[in-house]
Design a protein around this motif. Structure first.
Motif, PDB file in Angstrom:
ATOM      1  N   GLN A 294      40.041 111.549  59.128  1.00 47.16           N
ATOM      2  CA  GLN A 294      38.662 111.463  58.655  1.00 47.16           C
ATOM      3  C   GLN A 294      37.722 110.997  59.751  1.00 47.16           C
ATOM      4  O   GLN A 294      36.617 111.531  59.902  1.00 47.16           O
ATOM      5  CB  GLN A 294      38.572 110.533  57.442  1.00 47.16           C
ATOM      6  N   ASN A 295      38.132 109.989  60.523  1.00 45.84           N
ATOM      7  CA  ASN A 295      37.275 109.512  61.610  1.00 45.84           C
ATOM      8  C   ASN A 295      37.009 110.622  62.616  1.00 45.84           C
ATOM      9  O   ASN A 295      35.888 110.777  63.123  1.00 45.84           O
ATOM     10  CB  ASN A 295      37.930 108.318  62.313  1.00 45.84           C
ATOM     11  N   LYS A 296      38.043 111.382  62.924  1.00 45.98           N
ATOM     12  CA  LYS A 296      37.891 112.493  63.862  1.00 45.98           C
ATOM     13  C   LYS A 296      36.962 113.559  63.281  1.00 45.98           C
ATOM     14  O   LYS A 296      36.113 114.115  63.987  1.00 45.98           O
ATOM     15  CB  LYS A 296      39.265 113.083  64.179  1.00 45.98           C
ATOM     16  N   ARG A 297      37.111 113.843  61.990  1.00 48.30           N
ATOM     17  CA  ARG A 297      36.265 114.850  61.356  1.00 48.30           C
ATOM     18  C   ARG A 297      34.805 114.434  61.360  1.00 48.30           C
ATOM     19  O   ARG A 297      33.906 115.257  61.587  1.00 48.30           O
ATOM     20  CB  ARG A 297      36.733 115.109  59.913  1.00 48.30           C
ATOM     21  N   TRP A 298      34.534 113.139  61.119  1.00 49.97           N
ATOM     22  CA  TRP A 298      33.151 112.646  61.157  1.00 49.97           C
ATOM     23  C   TRP A 298      32.543 112.830  62.545  1.00 49.97           C
ATOM     24  O   TRP A 298      31.376 113.198  62.681  1.00 49.97           O
ATOM     25  CB  TRP A 298      33.103 111.183  60.749  1.00 49.97           C
ATOM     26  N   SER A 299      33.338 112.554  63.595  1.00 50.20           N
ATOM     27  CA  SER A 299      32.807 112.685  64.958  1.00 50.20           C
ATOM     28  C   SER A 299      32.557 114.140  65.314  1.00 50.20           C
ATOM     29  O   SER A 299      31.554 114.473  65.953  1.00 50.20           O
ATOM     30  CB  SER A 299      33.767 112.048  65.970  1.00 50.20           C
ATOM     31  N   VAL A 300      33.460 115.039  64.890  1.00 49.72           N
ATOM     32  CA  VAL A 300      33.267 116.464  65.141  1.00 49.72           C
ATOM     33  C   VAL A 300      32.000 116.951  64.436  1.00 49.72           C
ATOM     34  O   VAL A 300      31.178 117.681  65.009  1.00 49.72           O
ATOM     35  CB  VAL A 300      34.499 117.267  64.674  1.00 49.72           C
ATOM     36  N   GLY A 301      31.822 116.532  63.184  1.00 45.89           N
ATOM     37  CA  GLY A 301      30.621 116.910  62.451  1.00 45.89           C
ATOM     38  C   GLY A 301      29.357 116.357  63.083  1.00 45.89           C
ATOM     39  O   GLY A 301      28.332 117.045  63.153  1.00 45.89           O
ATOM     40  N   SER A 302      29.430 115.126  63.579  1.00 47.68           N
ATOM     41  CA  SER A 302      28.275 114.519  64.239  1.00 47.68           C
ATOM     42  C   SER A 302      27.887 115.271  65.504  1.00 47.68           C
ATOM     43  O   SER A 302      26.704 115.467  65.798  1.00 47.68           O
ATOM     44  CB  SER A 302      28.576 113.051  64.586  1.00 47.68           C
ATOM     45  N   ALA A 303      28.900 115.704  66.252  1.00 47.81           N
ATOM     46  CA  ALA A 303      28.637 116.461  67.478  1.00 47.81           C
ATOM     47  C   ALA A 303      27.973 117.794  67.160  1.00 47.81           C
ATOM     48  O   ALA A 303      26.998 118.195  67.816  1.00 47.81           O
ATOM     49  CB  ALA A 303      29.942 116.683  68.234  1.00 47.81           C
ATOM     50  N   GLU A 304      28.484 118.507  66.151  1.00 49.48           N
ATOM     51  CA  GLU A 304      27.917 119.801  65.786  1.00 49.48           C
ATOM     52  C   GLU A 304      26.478 119.666  65.304  1.00 49.48           C
ATOM     53  O   GLU A 304      25.618 120.495  65.610  1.00 49.48           O
ATOM     54  CB  GLU A 304      28.772 120.442  64.698  1.00 49.48           C
ATOM     55  N   VAL A 305      26.200 118.620  64.519  1.00 48.20           N
ATOM     56  CA  VAL A 305      24.850 118.417  64.001  1.00 48.20           C
ATOM     57  C   VAL A 305      23.871 118.148  65.133  1.00 48.20           C
ATOM     58  O   VAL A 305      22.721 118.597  65.091  1.00 48.20           O
ATOM     59  CB  VAL A 305      24.849 117.258  62.980  1.00 48.20           C
ATOM     60  N   PHE A 306      24.308 117.427  66.158  1.00 47.82           N
ATOM     61  CA  PHE A 306      23.418 117.165  67.295  1.00 47.82           C
ATOM     62  C   PHE A 306      23.041 118.470  67.994  1.00 47.82           C
ATOM     63  O   PHE A 306      21.887 118.665  68.387  1.00 47.82           O
ATOM     64  CB  PHE A 306      24.078 116.204  68.285  1.00 47.82           C
ATOM     65  N   HIS A 307      23.994 119.377  68.135  1.00 48.15           N
ATOM     66  CA  HIS A 307      23.691 120.682  68.729  1.00 48.15           C
ATOM     67  C   HIS A 307      22.650 121.410  67.880  1.00 48.15           C
ATOM     68  O   HIS A 307      21.685 121.988  68.409  1.00 48.15           O
ATOM     69  CB  HIS A 307      24.965 121.519  68.827  1.00 48.15           C
ATOM     70  N   TYR A 308      22.840 121.395  66.572  1.00 46.66           N
ATOM     71  CA  TYR A 308      21.895 122.063  65.670  1.00 46.66           C
ATOM     72  C   TYR A 308      20.503 121.460  65.803  1.00 46.66           C
ATOM     73  O   TYR A 308      19.501 122.184  65.836  1.00 46.66           O
ATOM     74  CB  TYR A 308      22.394 121.940  64.229  1.00 46.66           C
ATOM     75  N   PHE A 309      20.438 120.128  65.916  1.00 46.81           N
ATOM     76  CA  PHE A 309      19.140 119.461  66.030  1.00 46.81           C
ATOM     77  C   PHE A 309      18.417 119.877  67.313  1.00 46.81           C
ATOM     78  O   PHE A 309      17.211 120.152  67.297  1.00 46.81           O
ATOM     79  CB  PHE A 309      19.321 117.941  66.009  1.00 46.81           C
ATOM     80  N   VAL A 310      19.127 119.900  68.425  1.00 47.73           N
ATOM     81  CA  VAL A 310      18.486 120.265  69.697  1.00 47.73           C
ATOM     82  C   VAL A 310      17.924 121.684  69.620  1.00 47.73           C
ATOM     83  O   VAL A 310      16.818 121.956  70.120  1.00 47.73           O
ATOM     84  CB  VAL A 310      19.490 120.144  70.856  1.00 47.73           C
ATOM     85  N   ILE A 311      18.645 122.587  68.970  1.00 45.36           N
ATOM     86  CA  ILE A 311      18.181 123.968  68.833  1.00 45.36           C
ATOM     87  C   ILE A 311      16.904 124.044  67.991  1.00 45.36           C
ATOM     88  O   ILE A 311      15.975 124.793  68.300  1.00 45.36           O
ATOM     89  CB  ILE A 311      19.277 124.844  68.196  1.00 45.36           C
ATOM     90  N   LYS A 312      16.840 123.233  66.927  1.00 43.51           N
ATOM     91  CA  LYS A 312      15.717 123.309  65.992  1.00 43.51           C
ATOM     92  C   LYS A 312      14.597 122.308  66.306  1.00 43.51           C
ATOM     93  O   LYS A 312      13.526 122.376  65.693  1.00 43.51           O
ATOM     94  CB  LYS A 312      16.214 123.039  64.563  1.00 43.51           C
ATOM     95  N   ALA A 313      14.823 121.380  67.239  1.00 42.25           N
ATOM     96  CA  ALA A 313      13.855 120.315  67.510  1.00 42.25           C
ATOM     97  C   ALA A 313      12.456 120.812  67.865  1.00 42.25           C
ATOM     98  O   ALA A 313      11.463 120.155  67.507  1.00 42.25           O
ATOM     99  CB  ALA A 313      14.386 119.401  68.617  1.00 42.25           C
ATOM    100  N   PRO A 314      12.287 121.943  68.583  1.00 41.58           N
ATOM    101  CA  PRO A 314      10.925 122.404  68.912  1.00 41.58           C
ATOM    102  C   PRO A 314      10.044 122.662  67.699  1.00 41.58           C
ATOM    103  O   PRO A 314       8.818 122.762  67.841  1.00 41.58           O
ATOM    104  CB  PRO A 314      11.185 123.706  69.698  1.00 41.58           C
ATOM    105  N   ARG A 315      10.629 122.748  66.497  1.00 40.96           N
ATOM    106  CA  ARG A 315       9.832 123.000  65.294  1.00 40.96           C
ATOM    107  C   ARG A 315       9.059 121.769  64.833  1.00 40.96           C
ATOM    108  O   ARG A 315       8.141 121.886  64.020  1.00 40.96           O
ATOM    109  CB  ARG A 315      10.744 123.460  64.147  1.00 40.96           C
TER     110      ARG A 315
END
Length: 527
Positions: A355-376
């Motif tokens: 579970q701890n590993k899954r949370w970190s993987v999800g956190s990493a993916e969400v950060f990528h998504y945020f950087v892509i959408k941040a200009p909005r």
């Protein structure tokens, strides 16, 4: 979309006629080397650079960084204590009836829970818990299943048989398997379910006003206080533009926590404290149980079906796509969420790591998504959120553990000055003191806030042992997170799946819930 109707029996179990996001994802070309070279690589670089501070920075600077983390512990502890005191004050007002929700209810609640391999008994007990809410007959209850849910028809029939007259509407959605442009998991299930419910509501009422509907998403291993919806309603009605907020109840993980291992208990207490002291006050992200307006979900295009962490991705998605200044508001009502479980300590440890590993993987993916959408969104808002997110997930959770190890190596292997060792013990002592108050706060919460929900008996000697091991647990948690961040780099986006818990673990959750209910009933009978 097929609809079977029998009194209040509503089952949605086919593809939606329109799902633009899934269509878009099937046409999207992967230009990131299988999901390895993504923006979350920034997190990995920051972690490695900061973990090596003791080897290329002056010791005074390294001491300053350690003191910075100690000060964060103090800040988070203070904010958490403030939040817990507000919970106590709110519960006192409700019990004394000095603050009551309006009647009739001016808004409508849609409650959505998700089930895949979880036992039927767990789902039934969760619905029984919701049935105790004062306005249970006014809510729309949605059970979100997967097409490959084991014993699906049996579960559907049992739910309708026991709860067909308990809610305003009882709806079951069955997410089709293998939908193009999706990955299996809670995000895609969430996306399908809310679209199905919205289509049903529009069909029933062509003049539907989404601003009057509020959706509460929660895991099936959740126990609500009997006044949860009343308190949540009062919080929502206080806000003028309710589409600018996402509401997060304060989660406690004291679901049989006194019977679990020390690493599970310390992690649960830390998650509770950091939610009250960091995630909510700093608007970092929502977790597990959250509420938003249906209008906000429509503007934010619901939940992204190719991610695994539905809570974090929903907040970022709604923040960027709706272009609103989205804030996280706490619901000052204690809510129980199931901690890591296992039939023995080894299985519990395996589940804890997974579970701890899954949370970190999800956190990493969400950060990528945020950087892509941040200009909005506005630059200042995006920059502040990114700094808070990196400071929490990369720096506080992970680098702090790595820095403790590298600092120890520098002091005891490369240096011989005992004065330096004493200086570096100061921030360590501060962290231990904060961990002590973290455990003390939870003991107070169990006695005064959770007495109607859980019963917990832990001897003092066991508390002492858990406190001694608490720092080791936090270091181990940080190292697991560090591993997860690098796993997604080496394995790519293919590692981002929401793997369900094993049946033995889920059966153990049911058993602990039964024990909790029995203990509460015995306590009430004594009173």
């Amino acid at each position: 979309m097929n609809q079977a109707t029998n009194n209040q029996r509503l089952v949605f179990s086919s593809e939606l006629p329109e799902n633009p996001m899934a269509t878009k994802m099937t046409q999207k070309e992967d230009k990131t080397c299988g999901g390895r070279f993504r923006w979350n690589l920034i997190i990995n670089v920051v972690m490695v650079a900061m973990a090596g501070f003791p080897f290329y920075l002056p010791l005074a600077a390294t001491l300053g960084v350690n003191c910075f983390y100690a000060s964060l512990w103090i800040l988070f502890m203070f904010l958490a204590a403030n939040t817990q005191s507000k919970i106590h004050l709110t519960m006192k007002k409700v019990s004394n009836q000095s603050e009551q929700p309006p009647n009739p209810t001016p808004i409508k609640f849609i409650l959505m829970t998700f089930i895949y391999k979880e036992p039927l008994e767990l789902l039934l007990k969760t619905l029984q818990n919701i049935q105790q809410q004062r306005i249970a007959k006014e809510i729309i209850m949605v059970v979100c299943m997967e097409e490959k849910t084991p014993e699906k028809e049996t579960k559907i029939n049992s739910v309708f048989e026991q709860f067909k007259d308990c809610f305003d509407q009882l709806i079951i959605t069955v997410h089709p398997y293998g939908t193009p442009g999706e990955i299996p998991g809670k995000c895609s299930n969430n996306n399908y379910a809310i679209r199905s419910v919205l289509a049903h509501l529009k069909k029933s009422d062509p003049n539907l006003d989404p601003n009057k509907y509020f959706v509460t998403n929660f895991d099936v291993d959740t126990i609500f206080h009997k006044n949860f919806l009343d308190i949540q309603m009062m919080n929502i009605l206080k806000e003028k533009d309710r589409n600018n907020f996402v509401w997060q109840p304060v989660l406690f993980y004291n679901w049989g926590l006194d019977k679990l291992s020390f690493f599970t208990r310390i992690t649960g207490l830390a998650r509770n404290m950091l939610m009250m002291g960091a995630l909510i006050p700093l608007n970092i992200n929502i977790m597990s149980v959250y509420t938003s307006s249906l209008q906000l979900q429509i503007e934010g295009d619901f939940c992204h079906p190719t991610y695994q962490m539905d809570d974090i991705i929903c907040y970022i998605r709604w923040l960027t796509l709706s272009r609103r200044s989205l804030k996280i508001k706490p619901i000052y009502c204690p809510t129980i969420s199931g901690p890591t479980s296992g039939s023995n300590m080894w299985q519990e440890f395996i589940e804890w790591v997974r579970q701890n590993k899954r949370w970190s993987v999800g956190s990493a993916e969400v950060f990528h998504y945020f950087v892509i959408k941040a200009p909005r969104i506005k630059f200042c808002s995006a920059f502040i959120w990114a700094c808070n997110y990196l400071n929490y997930y990369a720096s506080f959770i992970c680098v702090q553990s790595l820095l403790l190890i590298t600092t120890t190596i520098r002091l005891f292997v490369m240096e011989t000055d005992p004065k330096l060792q004493v200086y570096f013990c100061i921030p360590l002592i501060i962290v231990y003191i904060c961990l002590f108050f973290m455990m003390l706060m939870n003991k107070i919460a169990v006695k005064y806030l959770l007495k109607d929900i859980v019963v917990e008996n832990i001897p003092i000697w066991k508390d002492f042992i858990h406190w001694i091991f608490s720092l080791i647990v936090m270091v181990g948690y940080g190292l697991t997170v560090f591993y997860g961040f690098w796993e997604i780099f080496f394995c790519g986006k293919g590692v981002c799946t929401h793997e369900p818990s094993k049946k033995k673990l889920l059966d153990n959750i049911v058993q602990r819930k039964d024990e909790t209910v029995i203990a509460i009933n015995e306590q009430q009978n004594k009173i």
